[in-house]
Design a protein around this motif. Structure first.
Motif, PDB file in Angstrom:
ATOM      1  N   GLY A 158       9.872 -14.237 -13.000  1.00 35.18           N
ATOM      2  CA  GLY A 158       9.705 -15.431 -12.185  1.00 35.18           C
ATOM      3  C   GLY A 158       8.324 -15.667 -11.622  1.00 35.18           C
ATOM      4  O   GLY A 158       7.499 -16.300 -12.259  1.00 35.18           O
ATOM      5  N   PRO A 159       8.049 -15.132 -10.427  1.00 36.02           N
ATOM      6  CA  PRO A 159       6.796 -15.486  -9.774  1.00 36.02           C
ATOM      7  C   PRO A 159       5.543 -14.831 -10.347  1.00 36.02           C
ATOM      8  O   PRO A 159       4.442 -15.155  -9.933  1.00 36.02           O
ATOM      9  N   VAL A 160       5.675 -13.913 -11.295  1.00 41.01           N
ATOM     10  CA  VAL A 160       4.509 -13.270 -11.897  1.00 41.01           C
ATOM     11  C   VAL A 160       4.115 -14.074 -13.135  1.00 41.01           C
ATOM     12  O   VAL A 160       4.776 -14.022 -14.163  1.00 41.01           O
ATOM     13  N   GLY A 161       3.020 -14.816 -13.004  1.00 37.23           N
ATOM     14  CA  GLY A 161       2.537 -15.601 -14.124  1.00 37.23           C
ATOM     15  C   GLY A 161       1.278 -14.991 -14.710  1.00 37.23           C
ATOM     16  O   GLY A 161       0.674 -14.083 -14.128  1.00 37.23           O
ATOM     17  N   ARG A 162       0.864 -15.506 -15.852  1.00 42.54           N
ATOM     18  CA  ARG A 162      -0.329 -14.988 -16.536  1.00 42.54           C
ATOM     19  C   ARG A 162      -1.546 -15.015 -15.622  1.00 42.54           C
ATOM     20  O   ARG A 162      -2.350 -14.093 -15.637  1.00 42.54           O
ATOM     21  N   ASP A 163      -1.700 -16.076 -14.860  1.00 44.31           N
ATOM     22  CA  ASP A 163      -2.886 -16.220 -14.023  1.00 44.31           C
ATOM     23  C   ASP A 163      -2.881 -15.290 -12.804  1.00 44.31           C
ATOM     24  O   ASP A 163      -3.918 -15.080 -12.184  1.00 44.31           O
ATOM     25  N   ASP A 164      -1.722 -14.760 -12.464  1.00 42.96           N
ATOM     26  CA  ASP A 164      -1.607 -13.861 -11.311  1.00 42.96           C
ATOM     27  C   ASP A 164      -2.064 -12.436 -11.617  1.00 42.96           C
ATOM     28  O   ASP A 164      -2.423 -11.684 -10.723  1.00 42.96           O
ATOM     29  N   VAL A 165      -2.017 -12.055 -12.885  1.00 47.56           N
ATOM     30  CA  VAL A 165      -2.198 -10.665 -13.281  1.00 47.56           C
ATOM     31  C   VAL A 165      -3.551 -10.084 -12.873  1.00 47.56           C
ATOM     32  O   VAL A 165      -3.594  -8.998 -12.289  1.00 47.56           O
ATOM     33  N   PRO A 166      -4.681 -10.740 -13.141  1.00 50.91           N
ATOM     34  CA  PRO A 166      -5.957 -10.104 -12.785  1.00 50.91           C
ATOM     35  C   PRO A 166      -6.073  -9.746 -11.293  1.00 50.91           C
ATOM     36  O   PRO A 166      -6.507  -8.637 -10.958  1.00 50.91           O
ATOM     37  N   ALA A 167      -5.669 -10.629 -10.411  1.00 52.91           N
ATOM     38  CA  ALA A 167      -5.749 -10.334  -8.976  1.00 52.91           C
ATOM     39  C   ALA A 167      -4.771  -9.230  -8.588  1.00 52.91           C
ATOM     40  O   ALA A 167      -5.092  -8.371  -7.746  1.00 52.91           O
ATOM     41  N   MET A 168      -3.602  -9.224  -9.196  1.00 50.14           N
ATOM     42  CA  MET A 168      -2.624  -8.168  -8.906  1.00 50.14           C
ATOM     43  C   MET A 168      -3.159  -6.814  -9.344  1.00 50.14           C
ATOM     44  O   MET A 168      -3.042  -5.823  -8.611  1.00 50.14           O
ATOM     45  N   VAL A 169      -3.753  -6.772 -10.539  1.00 52.31           N
ATOM     46  CA  VAL A 169      -4.295  -5.520 -11.061  1.00 52.31           C
ATOM     47  C   VAL A 169      -5.424  -5.028 -10.171  1.00 52.31           C
ATOM     48  O   VAL A 169      -5.479  -3.846  -9.814  1.00 52.31           O
ATOM     49  N   GLU A 170      -6.321  -5.915  -9.796  1.00 51.50           N
ATOM     50  CA  GLU A 170      -7.436  -5.499  -8.946  1.00 51.50           C
ATOM     51  C   GLU A 170      -6.938  -4.952  -7.611  1.00 51.50           C
ATOM     52  O   GLU A 170      -7.413  -3.920  -7.133  1.00 51.50           O
ATOM     53  N   THR A 171      -5.959  -5.613  -7.018  1.00 49.32           N
ATOM     54  CA  THR A 171      -5.394  -5.144  -5.753  1.00 49.32           C
ATOM     55  C   THR A 171      -4.804  -3.744  -5.904  1.00 49.32           C
ATOM     56  O   THR A 171      -5.067  -2.849  -5.091  1.00 49.32           O
ATOM     57  N   LEU A 172      -4.030  -3.551  -6.941  1.00 50.64           N
ATOM     58  CA  LEU A 172      -3.407  -2.246  -7.180  1.00 50.64           C
ATOM     59  C   LEU A 172      -4.448  -1.160  -7.409  1.00 50.64           C
ATOM     60  O   LEU A 172      -4.375  -0.090  -6.797  1.00 50.64           O
ATOM     61  N   VAL A 173      -5.405  -1.418  -8.281  1.00 50.23           N
ATOM     62  CA  VAL A 173      -6.397  -0.391  -8.631  1.00 50.23           C
ATOM     63  C   VAL A 173      -7.231  -0.010  -7.417  1.00 50.23           C
ATOM     64  O   VAL A 173      -7.438   1.177  -7.144  1.00 50.23           O
ATOM     65  N   ARG A 174      -7.715  -0.998  -6.692  1.00 52.40           N
ATOM     66  CA  ARG A 174      -8.537  -0.683  -5.512  1.00 52.40           C
ATOM     67  C   ARG A 174      -7.737   0.090  -4.465  1.00 52.40           C
ATOM     68  O   ARG A 174      -8.241   1.043  -3.872  1.00 52.40           O
ATOM     69  N   ALA A 175      -6.490  -0.294  -4.254  1.00 50.00           N
ATOM     70  CA  ALA A 175      -5.642   0.428  -3.297  1.00 50.00           C
ATOM     71  C   ALA A 175      -5.382   1.859  -3.781  1.00 50.00           C
ATOM     72  O   ALA A 175      -5.425   2.804  -2.980  1.00 50.00           O
ATOM     73  N   ALA A 176      -5.136   2.019  -5.060  1.00 54.74           N
ATOM     74  CA  ALA A 176      -4.875   3.357  -5.604  1.00 54.74           C
ATOM     75  C   ALA A 176      -6.095   4.254  -5.445  1.00 54.74           C
ATOM     76  O   ALA A 176      -5.972   5.408  -5.016  1.00 54.74           O
ATOM     77  N   VAL A 177      -7.275   3.733  -5.774  1.00 57.13           N
ATOM     78  CA  VAL A 177      -8.482   4.555  -5.666  1.00 57.13           C
ATOM     79  C   VAL A 177      -8.749   4.907  -4.208  1.00 57.13           C
ATOM     80  O   VAL A 177      -9.087   6.059  -3.904  1.00 57.13           O
ATOM     81  N   ARG A 178      -8.572   3.944  -3.299  1.00 55.29           N
ATOM     82  CA  ARG A 178      -8.732   4.254  -1.862  1.00 55.29           C
ATOM     83  C   ARG A 178      -7.763   5.351  -1.452  1.00 55.29           C
ATOM     84  O   ARG A 178      -8.139   6.302  -0.765  1.00 55.29           O
ATOM     85  N   GLY A 179      -6.513   5.231  -1.885  1.00 57.71           N
ATOM     86  CA  GLY A 179      -5.518   6.228  -1.540  1.00 57.71           C
ATOM     87  C   GLY A 179      -5.818   7.595  -2.134  1.00 57.71           C
ATOM     88  O   GLY A 179      -5.621   8.624  -1.482  1.00 57.71           O
ATOM     89  N   LEU A 180      -6.324   7.617  -3.335  1.00 58.41           N
ATOM     90  CA  LEU A 180      -6.673   8.891  -3.971  1.00 58.41           C
ATOM     91  C   LEU A 180      -7.835   9.560  -3.228  1.00 58.41           C
ATOM     92  O   LEU A 180      -7.861  10.779  -3.081  1.00 58.41           O
ATOM     93  N   ARG A 181      -8.774   8.745  -2.781  1.00 56.60           N
ATOM     94  CA  ARG A 181      -9.918   9.313  -2.029  1.00 56.60           C
ATOM     95  C   ARG A 181      -9.455   9.840  -0.674  1.00 56.60           C
ATOM     96  O   ARG A 181      -9.863  10.920  -0.273  1.00 56.60           O
ATOM     97  N   VAL A 182      -8.604   9.105   0.011  1.00 59.85           N
ATOM     98  CA  VAL A 182      -8.118   9.544   1.322  1.00 59.85           C
ATOM     99  C   VAL A 182      -7.247  10.793   1.154  1.00 59.85           C
ATOM    100  O   VAL A 182      -7.367  11.755   1.898  1.00 59.85           O
ATOM    101  N   GLY A 183      -6.389  10.776   0.120  1.00 59.70           N
ATOM    102  CA  GLY A 183      -5.498  11.898  -0.126  1.00 59.70           C
ATOM    103  C   GLY A 183      -6.206  13.178  -0.513  1.00 59.70           C
ATOM    104  O   GLY A 183      -5.689  14.267  -0.342  1.00 59.70           O
ATOM    105  N   SER A 184      -7.425  13.052  -1.021  1.00 59.87           N
ATOM    106  CA  SER A 184      -8.135  14.251  -1.442  1.00 59.87           C
ATOM    107  C   SER A 184      -9.018  14.822  -0.314  1.00 59.87           C
ATOM    108  O   SER A 184      -9.589  15.880  -0.471  1.00 59.87           O
ATOM    109  N   ASN A 185      -9.115  14.099   0.788  1.00 58.02           N
ATOM    110  CA  ASN A 185      -9.932  14.600   1.918  1.00 58.02           C
ATOM    111  C   ASN A 185      -9.143  15.465   2.859  1.00 58.02           C
ATOM    112  O   ASN A 185      -8.016  15.470   3.001  1.00 58.02           O
TER     113      ASN A 185
END
Length: 185
Positions: A158-185
């Motif tokens: 439904g609400p996940v369209g082709r145009d939504d994907v790049p912003a969703m991916v960027e949000t996920l990746v940046r959050a994951a990397v931030r979390g990995l950095r915090v989790g490793s400290n």
């Protein structure tokens, strides 16, 4: 035969891949498909391996052309390249993910491992990330990005369209990397 199967996958998708269609395109008898590959699925694995190698080359080229050494930027570069490849090679890309009933031979398993090694290499640059965690993190990130691309391309949620994907991916990746950095400290 692999070229014939790949052409069918690219043009029409996995549903059109039959031994008869491959034999007709290759100019041979249907029995030759089974004689050379043992099963249509084994032939499909070989054709999918070609697509995976093309994907790997595309990801590697895009990563090499990137302008940043920052892991989040490099992961987003890979995700963007993945999305571009999926859109440009939709049927063949989708065929890679069809359910299979046979295990890939060692050469194809190595192709799959080489795809993940690209992501592993980027993750290794995250300061403090436990090297033993990299394979799991790599698979988790890839699965998440793939899921978004897949849903966006198929319009299946439904609400996940082709145009939504790049912003969703960027949000996920940046959050994951931030979390990995915090989790490793």
């Amino acid at each position: 035969m692999v070229d014939a199967a790949l052409a069918i996958l690219r043009e029409e998708g996995a549903a059109a891949l039959t031994a008869r269609a491959v034999a007709e395109r290759a100019g041979t008898a249907v029995g030759t498909v089974y004689l050379l590959f043992g099963s249509l699925e084994a032939l499909k694995l070989e054709a999918n391996a070609v697509t995976m190698r093309l994907l790997r080359n595309h990801l590697t080229d895009e990563l090499a052309a990137g302008r940043s050494d920052e892991p989040a930027d490099r992961l987003i570069c890979l995700a963007d390249a993945y999305l571009v490849f999926a859109r440009a090679n939709h049927h063949a890309w989708a065929a890679i993910f069809d359910r299979r009933t046979i295990e890939p031979p060692p050469a194809i398993a190595a192709d799959i491992a080489a795809l993940f090694a690209i992501i592993d290499g980027v993750l290794a640059a995250i300061e403090g990330l436990d090297p033993d965690a990299i394979p799991v993190v790599s698979k988790a990130l890839w699965s998440s990005v793939h899921g978004m691309v897949y849903l966006g391309e198929l319009g299946g949620l439904g609400p996940v369209g082709r145009d939504d994907v790049p912003a969703m991916v960027e949000t996920l990746v940046r959050a994951a990397v931030r979390g990995l950095r915090v989790g490793s400290n």
